[in-house]
Design a protein around this motif. Structure first.
Motif, short mmCIF file in Angstrom:
data_model
loop_
_atom_site.label_atom_id
_atom_site.label_comp_id
_atom_site.label_asym_id
_atom_site.label_seq_id
_atom_site.Cartn_x
_atom_site.Cartn_y
_atom_site.Cartn_z
N GLU A 76 32.53 34.95 72.67
CA GLU A 76 31.97 35.70 73.79
C GLU A 76 32.20 35.02 75.12
OE1 GLU A 76 28.18 37.37 73.40
OE2 GLU A 76 28.56 38.18 71.41
N ARG A 77 32.30 35.85 76.15
CA ARG A 77 32.47 35.37 77.52
C ARG A 77 31.18 35.68 78.28
NH1 ARG A 77 36.28 38.27 80.24
NH2 ARG A 77 36.99 36.50 81.51
N PHE A 78 30.65 34.68 78.95
CA PHE A 78 29.35 34.81 79.60
C PHE A 78 29.52 35.43 80.98
CE2 PHE A 78 28.83 31.79 76.28
CZ PHE A 78 27.52 31.94 75.84
N THR A 79 28.88 36.58 81.16
CA THR A 79 29.05 37.36 82.37
C THR A 79 27.98 37.11 83.42
OG1 THR A 79 27.79 39.20 81.43
CG2 THR A 79 30.18 39.20 81.06
N SER A 80 26.88 36.48 83.03
CA SER A 80 25.77 36.27 83.97
C SER A 80 25.22 34.86 83.80
CB SER A 80 24.66 37.30 83.71
OG SER A 80 23.61 37.15 84.63
N LYS B 53 12.63 25.25 85.52
CA LYS B 53 12.22 26.62 85.74
C LYS B 53 12.85 27.52 84.70
CE LYS B 53 11.90 30.16 89.31
NZ LYS B 53 12.18 30.50 90.72
N GLU B 54 12.05 28.40 84.14
CA GLU B 54 12.55 29.31 83.14
C GLU B 54 13.38 30.41 83.80
OE1 GLU B 54 8.90 28.85 79.95
OE2 GLU B 54 9.48 30.80 80.73
N GLY B 55 14.43 30.80 83.12
CA GLY B 55 15.27 31.86 83.66
C GLY B 55 15.44 32.95 82.64
N ARG B 56 16.11 34.02 83.03
CA ARG B 56 16.36 35.12 82.11
C ARG B 56 17.33 34.68 81.03
NH1 ARG B 56 19.16 39.23 85.19
NH2 ARG B 56 19.69 37.57 86.61
N PHE B 57 17.25 35.36 79.89
CA PHE B 57 18.17 35.02 78.80
C PHE B 57 19.58 35.41 79.21
CE2 PHE B 57 20.28 35.58 74.73
CZ PHE B 57 19.91 34.43 74.09
N LEU C 275 18.47 28.18 79.92
CA LEU C 275 19.64 27.38 79.55
C LEU C 275 19.67 27.10 78.06
CD1 LEU C 275 20.11 24.84 82.47
CD2 LEU C 275 21.37 26.93 81.98
N ASP C 276 18.51 26.98 77.46
CA ASP C 276 18.47 26.85 76.00
C ASP C 276 19.10 28.08 75.36
OD1 ASP C 276 17.84 24.82 74.37
OD2 ASP C 276 15.73 25.30 74.13
N GLY C 277 18.84 29.24 75.96
CA GLY C 277 19.42 30.48 75.45
C GLY C 277 20.93 30.52 75.60
N VAL C 278 21.45 29.94 76.69
CA VAL C 278 22.90 29.88 76.87
C VAL C 278 23.53 29.08 75.75
CG1 VAL C 278 24.76 29.06 78.35
CG2 VAL C 278 22.74 30.12 79.38
N ARG C 279 22.96 27.92 75.46
CA ARG C 279 23.51 27.08 74.38
C ARG C 279 23.42 27.78 73.03
NH1 ARG C 279 24.31 21.28 73.38
NH2 ARG C 279 23.89 20.94 75.59
N HIS D 22 22.52 33.06 87.87
CA HIS D 22 21.07 33.15 88.08
C HIS D 22 20.33 31.94 87.53
CE1 HIS D 22 21.38 34.82 83.96
NE2 HIS D 22 20.15 34.34 83.81
N HIS D 23 21.01 31.15 86.68
CA HIS D 23 20.40 29.91 86.20
C HIS D 23 20.42 28.82 87.27
CE1 HIS D 23 19.97 31.32 82.08
NE2 HIS D 23 21.21 31.75 82.11
N LEU D 24 21.21 29.01 88.32
CA LEU D 24 21.26 28.05 89.41
C LEU D 24 20.08 28.34 90.34
CD1 LEU D 24 24.43 26.80 91.24
CD2 LEU D 24 22.30 27.16 92.47
N THR D 25 18.99 27.66 90.12
CA THR D 25 17.75 27.86 90.85
C THR D 25 17.51 26.71 91.82
OG1 THR D 25 16.46 26.67 89.19
CG2 THR D 25 16.78 29.05 88.83
N VAL D 26 16.51 26.86 92.68
CA VAL D 26 16.14 25.77 93.58
C VAL D 26 15.70 24.56 92.76
CG1 VAL D 26 14.52 25.04 95.38
CG2 VAL D 26 15.53 27.32 95.47
N ASP D 27 15.00 24.79 91.66
CA ASP D 27 14.57 23.68 90.81
C ASP D 27 15.78 22.93 90.22
OD1 ASP D 27 11.94 24.13 91.28
OD2 ASP D 27 11.53 25.14 89.39
N LEU D 28 16.79 23.67 89.79
CA LEU D 28 17.99 23.03 89.25
C LEU D 28 18.72 22.25 90.35
CD1 LEU D 28 20.01 22.42 87.06
CD2 LEU D 28 21.07 24.64 87.46
N LEU D 29 18.77 22.81 91.55
CA LEU D 29 19.38 22.08 92.67
C LEU D 29 18.61 20.80 92.97
CD1 LEU D 29 20.22 25.04 95.08
CD2 LEU D 29 21.84 23.69 93.74
N ARG D 30 17.29 20.86 92.89
CA ARG D 30 16.48 19.66 93.13
C ARG D 30 16.76 18.60 92.06
NH1 ARG D 30 12.00 21.69 92.40
NH2 ARG D 30 11.60 22.40 94.54
N ASP D 31 16.76 19.01 90.81
CA ASP D 31 17.04 18.07 89.74
C ASP D 31 18.46 17.49 89.87
OD1 ASP D 31 14.53 18.43 88.59
OD2 ASP D 31 15.21 20.13 87.40
#
Length: 433
Positions: free
Chosen positions: A97-101, A15-19, A84-88, A104-113
């Protein structure tokens, strides 16, 4: 090597997420000395001459009791969400930099995978729930788990204490997490790997996606062949997973992660405690061997305690060649000069003490710093063949007797009768493969 951790393979996300959002700040690296202030944690191998040896990731991972593989496709066929590609990408481009957000990448799809990435035959935790029992009604279960995580109502359960035999006859304690804790930990590890796989050094091999014990041994062989290595130091940290300081663990994570929700999840896992024979006990330090998140936390800890420090030591202190290979908390270093090996060992002991760690006791420098071949010296003397245990080399040789790379390494690091004496300025030419 500790190869009995119940970690799963790293899942991918569909699932795509926000940058990712990140805030810039000059990191105050607690783990570095004054002379280390210019260090940027880039993923560089040992001195460029053996770059290919340490940065290479061509060989498939050796199968352990856990099934950790290269990022498999999700059920939708995608390998990585755009988010997640954007995080990398952000982690690679902005090292301070320190990642503040991140949550929101923890989605139901990520939990399923993450659920499908777990080892299906694993023992249950204190919840008594096995993988096969959780799968019916999976979508509703994961939706509820997702809601609890994001609303702050998720509670980590204590790990169930079990013991497995060690090679020396002692028992190694493991902590088996509850199934939902495994799922959430795997999802968070997948997110954080996008940051730390950019930061980690090339000579770190333990429990990382696409890396294996065989690759660590191959890198050691290449370093010995290409550099002037006369002395080998093998070191293991005493009870490392049991003695990781919680405060330092969180400080190290905070160098890159500023999302308080992610940090609270890690705190919950560290403080969840252990259940043994129905009795709960508090955990004030350490992280359970067997927990999905423990290998990543351990690698982050040693990245700041050892990897960044030793990389600076090699470049600024050592006069001769130095090679480094680390597999989790097992370390092997090669030195051109014995005096530098002994100096490093003494300074390394002091370094570990600052972070509540120590090497296994009972060995003096003459026992830890060993000649690469069987040259006789006044301080070391003749040693018997096969007295050097490098990254679990001997069990691997028994398991893979035909492996050419392992036997080449054995030829180098075992004290061989009849090996020519070598000077401290260089070593004899390596035998042909």
């Amino acid at each position: 090597m500790h190869e009995n951790r119940e970690i799963s393979r790293a899942p991918s996300v569909s699932k795509e997420g926000r940058f990712v959002k990140a805030s810039g700040r000059t990191a105050d690296v607690y783990a570095l000395e004054k002379s280390d202030c210019a260090v940027v944690p880039v993923n560089r191998p040992n001195k460029a001459a053996q770059a290919a040896a340490e940065a290479g990731e061509g060989r498939a991972q050796m199968k352990e009791n856990i099934d950790q593989s290269r990022m498999p496709p999700t059920q939708s066929g995608n390998r990585m969400s755009q988010g997640l590609d954007g995080v990398r990408k952000a982690a690679r481009e902005r090292k301070q930099e320190r990642f503040t957000s991140l949550l929101h990448h923890l989605t139901v799809d990520l939990l399923r995978d993450s659920f499908y990435a777990l080892k299906r035959g694993a023992s249950p935790g204190v919840d008594g729930v096995r993988w096969q029992e959780y799968e019916p009604g999976l979508q509703d279960r994961l939706a509820d788990l997702y809601s609890r995580v994001h609303r702050g109502r998720y509670r980590a359960q204590p790990s169930r204490r079990v013991y497995i035999p060690k090679a020396d006859g002692r028992q190694r304690p493991l902590g088996v997490a509850a199934l939902e804790d495994k799922i959430v930990q795997q999802a968070v590890v997948t997110i954080l790997n996008q940051i730390y796989e950019v930061d980690f050094k090339g000579f770190s091999y333990g429990f990382r996606p696409g890396r294996s014990p065989h690759q660590a041994l191959d890198a050691l062989v290449a370093g010995v062949e290409r550099k002037k290595v006369n002395w080998v130091l093998d070191a293991d940290i005493r009870g490392f997973f049991d003695n990781m300081n919680h405060e330092w663990t969180l400080k190290f994570i905070e160098h890159r992660v500023a999302d308080r929700r992610i940090l609270r999840l890690i705190q919950k896992w560290l403080k969840a405690g252990v259940s043994e024979d129905g009795q709960w006990s508090e955990t004030t330090q350490g992280t359970p061997q067997g927990a999905v998140a423990s290998p990543l936390l351990a690698n982050v800890y040693l990245h700041y305690v050892f990897d960044l420090w030793v990389d600076v030591w090699r470049r600024k202190v050592a006069k001769g060649d130095v090679i480094i290979v680390r597999y989790a908390d097992d370390l092997v270093l090669g030195f051109q000069h014995r005096a530098e090996a002994v100096r490093f060992l003494n300074e390394f002991r002091d370094r570990l003490a600052r972070f509540g760690l120590e090497l296994h006791p009972g060995k003096d420098p003459a026992d830890r710093v060993r000649p690469l071949c069987g040259q006789q010296t006044e301080t070391v003397g003749q040693r018997e063949t096969g007295d050097l245990y490098v990254l679990g080399l001997h069990p691997l040789l028994r398991a893979a007797p035909q492996d050419r790379h392992l036997h080449r390494l054995a030829d180098y690091v075992e004290t061989a009768n009849g090996c020519e004496a070598e000077s401290h300025q260089g070593r004899a030419s390596p035998p042909e493969a």
